[in-house]
Design an enzyme around this catalytic site. Structure first.
Site, mmCIF file in Angstrom:
data_model
loop_
_atom_site.group_PDB
_atom_site.id
_atom_site.type_symbol
_atom_site.label_atom_id
_atom_site.label_comp_id
_atom_site.label_asym_id
_atom_site.label_seq_id
_atom_site.Cartn_x
_atom_site.Cartn_y
_atom_site.Cartn_z
ATOM 1 N N GLN A 199 31.837 -11.382 9.207
ATOM 2 C CA GLN A 199 32.430 -12.056 8.040
ATOM 3 C C GLN A 199 32.562 -13.551 8.240
ATOM 4 O O GLN A 199 32.484 -14.313 7.280
ATOM 5 C CB GLN A 199 33.822 -11.473 7.738
ATOM 6 C CG GLN A 199 33.815 -10.071 7.190
ATOM 7 C CD GLN A 199 33.086 -9.948 5.866
ATOM 8 O OE1 GLN A 199 32.986 -10.899 5.097
ATOM 9 N NE2 GLN A 199 32.559 -8.778 5.592
ATOM 10 N N LYS B 282 24.912 -10.837 5.128
ATOM 11 C CA LYS B 282 26.130 -11.508 4.649
ATOM 12 C C LYS B 282 25.991 -13.026 4.742
ATOM 13 O O LYS B 282 26.908 -13.769 4.433
ATOM 14 C CB LYS B 282 27.339 -11.041 5.461
ATOM 15 C CG LYS B 282 27.617 -9.538 5.315
ATOM 16 C CD LYS B 282 28.868 -9.136 6.049
ATOM 17 C CE LYS B 282 28.908 -7.687 6.422
ATOM 18 N NZ LYS B 282 29.450 -6.805 5.386
ATOM 19 N N HIS C 292 36.830 -3.599 11.632
ATOM 20 C CA HIS C 292 35.893 -2.805 10.820
ATOM 21 C C HIS C 292 35.533 -1.564 11.645
ATOM 22 O O HIS C 292 35.515 -1.620 12.876
ATOM 23 C CB HIS C 292 34.658 -3.676 10.579
ATOM 24 C CG HIS C 292 33.637 -3.114 9.645
ATOM 25 N ND1 HIS C 292 32.694 -2.197 10.033
ATOM 26 C CD2 HIS C 292 33.392 -3.359 8.331
ATOM 27 C CE1 HIS C 292 31.913 -1.904 8.999
ATOM 28 N NE2 HIS C 292 32.316 -2.591 7.953
ATOM 29 N N ASP D 230 33.179 -10.155 16.691
ATOM 30 C CA ASP D 230 32.457 -9.617 15.542
ATOM 31 C C ASP D 230 32.482 -10.697 14.461
ATOM 32 O O ASP D 230 33.485 -10.888 13.777
ATOM 33 C CB ASP D 230 33.152 -8.326 15.085
ATOM 34 C CG ASP D 230 32.598 -7.818 13.756
ATOM 35 O OD1 ASP D 230 31.668 -8.452 13.204
ATOM 36 O OD2 ASP D 230 33.109 -6.792 13.273
ATOM 37 N N CYS E 230 35.715 0.085 4.904
ATOM 38 C CA CYS E 230 35.396 0.479 6.283
ATOM 39 C C CYS E 230 36.481 0.031 7.244
ATOM 40 O O CYS E 230 36.200 -0.366 8.376
ATOM 41 C CB CYS E 230 34.045 -0.072 6.739
ATOM 42 S SG CYS E 230 32.673 0.582 5.812
HETATM 43 C C1 LIG Z 1 33.962 -7.455 9.957
HETATM 44 C C2 LIG Z 1 32.699 -6.656 9.885
HETATM 45 N N1 LIG Z 1 32.149 -6.187 11.003
HETATM 46 C C3 LIG Z 1 31.018 -5.486 10.987
HETATM 47 C C4 LIG Z 1 30.372 -5.177 9.819
HETATM 48 C C5 LIG Z 1 29.145 -4.356 9.859
HETATM 49 O O1 LIG Z 1 28.045 -5.049 9.405
HETATM 50 P P1 LIG Z 1 26.681 -4.283 9.102
HETATM 51 O O2 LIG Z 1 27.010 -3.143 8.208
HETATM 52 O O3 LIG Z 1 25.839 -5.310 8.453
HETATM 53 O O4 LIG Z 1 26.123 -3.841 10.422
HETATM 54 C C6 LIG Z 1 30.913 -5.635 8.624
HETATM 55 C C7 LIG Z 1 30.265 -5.301 7.337
HETATM 56 O O5 LIG Z 1 30.815 -4.809 6.413
HETATM 57 C C8 LIG Z 1 32.107 -6.381 8.651
HETATM 58 O O6 LIG Z 1 32.664 -6.833 7.529
#
Ligand SMILES: Cc1ncc(COP(=O)(O)O)c(C=O)c1O
Lengths: 150, 407
Positions: free
Chosen positions: B204, B227, B124, B201, B365
């Site tokens: 998900q 999430k 991401h 990370d 993203c």
């Molecule tokens: C794999 C992954 N990492 C990081 C994020 C970032 O999360 P947040 O926007 O809640 O900080 C997301 C969210 O879309 C994600 O899917």
């Protein structure tokens, strides 16, 4: 089936999406500008051939959604033969049509473009319809090599 | 498996009763953010209605009560991911802030010009950009391990990229664009051989499987509450205590200090050292309520139920002519990313929306993933524990109908 969407996806739009007009590279273009919508990844390259301040030919390449493809396809048809000032005026009308000022629209001038009026109800899709015109605007102003809707 | 209490779960989520464009909502955009059960909503209302004050600051009854709730939620998070201590649970705004925190504290003080940070090609943007920023500042180099056409990490290539220069490995546990679950055990083991810290990370992964940070032996694990059926604006950074102790603070201010004079400041102990300023009190409490809710159902039951949904959806989707799945990893979470021949994902999104179906259309993203698969965008249906096979049927029928109308 999809009755709610009839205003947005009119048959003309499907038609232009399936068979986009003026969909080719123009080798001897006078202006060439790229348009990009980073939100959805739509990309197009617009080519113009000019004679003084008159647009004598227009074509495009690229990939986008049905709304953006139909919009640029229709645009290349309608601007051929127009002067820069006339094209800019159309852009203004088109912008007003897609952002909701119905009273301000000159339906006669806008002609076939009226099929795109439905995006008004879909704020998330307005940029798809206007990308073509922002790209044309940049080409006419000869200001940038590439523009983005963001 | 005992039967999954799907009826009860659905009844707990008030938004699932909503009508969208006069159709029952079919919410399949859970990877972007998922909906909240009444229990979570009530916990926030209860906090503001009965137990609200600032935390850690007052001798008065309300402040003591709310501090108990707030710290109680930290305890719940600790147990949920099986951390060793609540000192290792730092509340932040979300996964993005957690990664930036690590980049700006841990990484900045340990990484210098020529060092390498290793990520994968399916990250991401939030696990790409903070490292690019750090590299630009320090002269470090970002290395990217490639993926294959199934959307899986090419593990041997990843292993080859680990070197003496690698100072941090940061990989996504489960990809939001592809659904791929990475072989994190192997990744961590390989990094350990060279004593390289590993950040996962988990944005998900966390709602879809049970996560045990001690069993994984990762050094950092980050996720967002929104999430995980919890409020937006709250997230968690887990870090091993020794690493967190050694890290400089992130932001300065109240709560993160023990003693301040104009000459010098003594920082507070963990976890408060990293929680400057008044925190997001009510949403932390909401996160605690979400964890209670999930524990009652059981993460393993959720994982099993969602696996069934994914198998069902995948089989149905594969029968649609002109549909191409993007991401067909062997190990995969409940995400179905796809493209249709000659129909742009944005049109798919609008068409399905008119049927009450919420999916995501875009680059998720993860623009480098889109580039790799040579698509401008994908349509993505992502499932949660409250989705059903009937909803998948509605989705599949919607896709078939829109293909027909596009001709
Ligand atoms: C794999 C992954 N990492 C990081 C994020 C970032 O999360 P947040 O926007 O809640 O900080 C997301 C969210 O879309 C994600 O899917």
């Amino acid at each position: 089936m999809f009755d709610d969407l009839r205003d947005l996806y009119q048959e003309v739009i499907f038609d232009h999406n399936r068979n986009p007009r003026n969909f080719h590279v123009m080798e001897d273009s006078d202006r060439k500008v790229e348009g990009f919508n980073p939100l959805c990844g739509d990309r197009l390259t617009l080519f113009l051939k000019m004679d003084g301040d008159k647009i004598t030919d227009a074509s495009f390449q690229g990939s986008g959604c049905a709304i953006s493809t139909a919009s640029v396809s229709l645009m290349t048809e309608i601007v051929k033969g127009k002067t820069e000032a006339e094209a800019e005026e159309l852009f203004k009308q088109f912008h007003e049509m897609t952002t909701g000022k119905e009273e301000a629209i000159n339906l006669e001038a806008i002609g076939k473009l009226a099929v795109l009026a439905g995006v008004r109800e879909y704020p998330a899709r307005v940029k798809c319809a206007t990308l073509a015109w922002h790209t044309l605007d940049a080409a006419l102003k000869n200001e940038q090599e590439s523009i983005s809707t963001e | 498996m005992t039967t999954f209490p799907i009826e009860k779960i659905r009844a707990d989520f008030p938004i699932l009763q909503e009508k969208i464009r006069n159709k029952p909502l079919v919410y399949l955009d859970n990877a972007a953010s998922c909906q909240k059960p009444q229990q979570v909503i009530d916990s926030i209302v209860h906090c503001y209605s009965h137990e609200y004050a600032n935390v850690h600051r007052g001798v008065h009854t309300l402040s003591v009560k709310v501090t108990d709730r707030y710290e109680g939620a930290r305890e719940k998070v600790k147990d949920f991911i099986n951390a060793h201590s609540t000192k290792e649970i730092i509340f932040v705004r979300g996964a993005t802030e957690a990664i930036n925190l690590i980049a700006q504290t841990f990484a900045k003080s340990n990484i210098k010009a020529g060092d390498e940070i290793l990520i994968t090609a399916m990250e991401h943007h939030s696990n790409i950009v903070p490292w690019q920023m750090l590299c630009a500042e320090t002269g470090a180099v970002l290395k990217v391990a490639p993926i294959n056409l199934q959307g899986e990490l090419i593990y041997p290539e990843f292993e080859k990229l680990i070197s003496d220069k690698t100072k941090l490995v940061s990989v996504v546990h489960m990809s939001n664009a592809l659904g791929t679950i990475n072989p994190v055990e192997k990744i961590i083991a390989a990094a350990k051989v060279k004593n390289i810290p590993v950040l996962l990370d988990g944005a998900q992964a966390i709602p879809h499987m049970s996560v045990d940070v001690q069993a994984l032996d990762c050094d950092f694990y980050v996720f967002s509450g929104h999430k995980l059926y919890a409020p937006s604006g709250i997230g968690v950074l887990y870090g091993k205590q020794a690493l967190l102790e050694a890290m400089p603070p992130y932001q300065g201010g109240g709560d993160m200090i023990r003693k301040v004079t104009f000459e010098e400041t003594e920082y507070n102990t963990l976890p408060y050292k990293f929680e400057a300023g008044t925190p997001n009190i009510a949403d932390v409490i909401g996160l605690g309520a979400a964890i209670d809710y999930l524990n009652e159902i059981g993460m393993d039951n959720i994982a099993a139920y969602e696996a069934e949904l994914l198998t069902y959806a995948t089989e149905k989707a594969k029968q649609i002519k002109g549909l191409k799945l993007i991401g067909e990893a062997q190990e995969k979470g409940a995400i179905l990313s796809f493209v249709l021949d000659k129909i742009h994902p944005h049109d798919i999104g609008t068409m399905l929306d008119s049927l009450g179906i919420a999916i995501r259309a875009g680059h998720h993203c993860a623009m480098p993933v889109m580039d790799f698969f040579e698509v401008p965008a994908t349509a993505r249906a992502s499932f949660a524990m409250y989705n059903t096979k009937e909803e998948i049927d509605v989705l599949i029928k919607g896709i078939e109908d829109l293909i027909e109308i596009f001709g």
